[in-house]
Design a protein around this motif. Sequence first.
Motif, short mmCIF file in Angstrom:
data_model
loop_
_atom_site.label_atom_id
_atom_site.label_comp_id
_atom_site.label_asym_id
_atom_site.label_seq_id
_atom_site.Cartn_x
_atom_site.Cartn_y
_atom_site.Cartn_z
N VAL A 39 0.79 -1.28 0.11
CA VAL A 39 -0.01 0.01 0.04
C VAL A 39 0.79 1.21 -0.02
CG1 VAL A 39 -1.76 1.35 1.17
CG2 VAL A 39 -1.70 -1.18 1.12
N ASP A 40 0.58 2.07 -0.85
CA ASP A 40 1.27 3.35 -1.11
C ASP A 40 0.32 4.43 -0.47
OD1 ASP A 40 2.21 5.94 -1.55
OD2 ASP A 40 2.76 5.71 -3.57
N LEU A 69 -3.10 4.67 -2.42
CA LEU A 69 -3.87 5.57 -1.32
C LEU A 69 -2.89 7.05 -1.18
CD1 LEU A 69 -5.00 3.08 1.12
CD2 LEU A 69 -6.10 3.47 -0.83
N GLN A 70 -2.09 7.31 -1.90
CA GLN A 70 -1.26 8.45 -1.46
C GLN A 70 -1.90 9.71 -1.70
OE1 GLN A 70 1.80 9.45 -4.41
NE2 GLN A 70 1.09 7.89 -5.93
N SER A 71 -3.10 9.66 -2.40
CA SER A 71 -3.88 11.06 -2.48
C SER A 71 -4.61 11.36 -1.22
CB SER A 71 -5.04 10.89 -3.78
OG SER A 71 -5.85 9.86 -3.44
N LEU A 88 -0.57 8.95 7.34
CA LEU A 88 -2.06 8.40 7.27
C LEU A 88 -2.34 7.97 8.55
CD1 LEU A 88 -4.55 8.12 5.58
CD2 LEU A 88 -3.73 5.78 4.75
N PRO A 89 -3.36 8.56 9.45
CA PRO A 89 -3.51 8.22 10.86
C PRO A 89 -4.19 6.90 10.76
CG PRO A 89 -3.90 10.38 10.51
CD PRO A 89 -3.52 9.90 9.37
N GLN A 90 -4.08 5.89 11.54
CA GLN A 90 -4.78 4.67 11.76
C GLN A 90 -4.90 3.94 10.30
OE1 GLN A 90 -5.62 4.04 14.72
NE2 GLN A 90 -5.60 5.99 15.61
#
Length: 213
Positions: A39-40, A69-71, A88-90
């Motif tokens: 995952v990015d 998911l970098q956006s 990215l929290p959590q």
Amino acid sequence: MEPVRPESPDLLLLSGGIESSALLAQRHAAGQSMRAVWVDYGQRNAAREWTAVEHLSAVYGCAPIALDLQSLRTAFTRRNDWVGHVPLPQRNLLVLALAVNLAAHHRAGRILLALNREDQGHGPGSQPGFVQQVSTLATTLVPGLRVEAPLIGQSKAEIIAATDPLGIDWGRTWSCLLAQSRQCGRCPQCKARRAAFAAAGIPDPTDYREAPR
């Protein structure tokens, strides 16, 4: 609960770091079929992680699935400027939610998360209770599916010592939080990596940019 079928693959969350790479090598040695997921999420070292993941996946015969998911990072940047390596929290919760859907698609019996004992101090999303709660939810959504963290009771050094006899190339794994051509040797993850190899009594093959002080 439906039993996990012998032919069901494991869905392994692979970052290219010590723990997830070790878990990949262990499951491969046990003859378990796997699909790797990377995952990015906007991490600075994403390109270096991906290089490690591609290499390890080729060695162990499991073509990786990459999720971009970098956006999402832009929505959290201001709040998390002070911890740039956690954009990215959590993220464990978010990644596992997506993994449940992937597991259903690939008919996986287990989702494997490579947490270690030392990770438990990083917050609720790295603790055994969290893993159990997510596993219970996953089973409700996809009967028979389990979420497991097989290494969560072991230290990084113990994981290295247990996996080294399998012939894993630790030099092709990546721990550094930065995006440099060589692992820096000074960031928290590099320091933990150095310490773990020393504690395990195994030579550290990492090409660090800076020597320890």
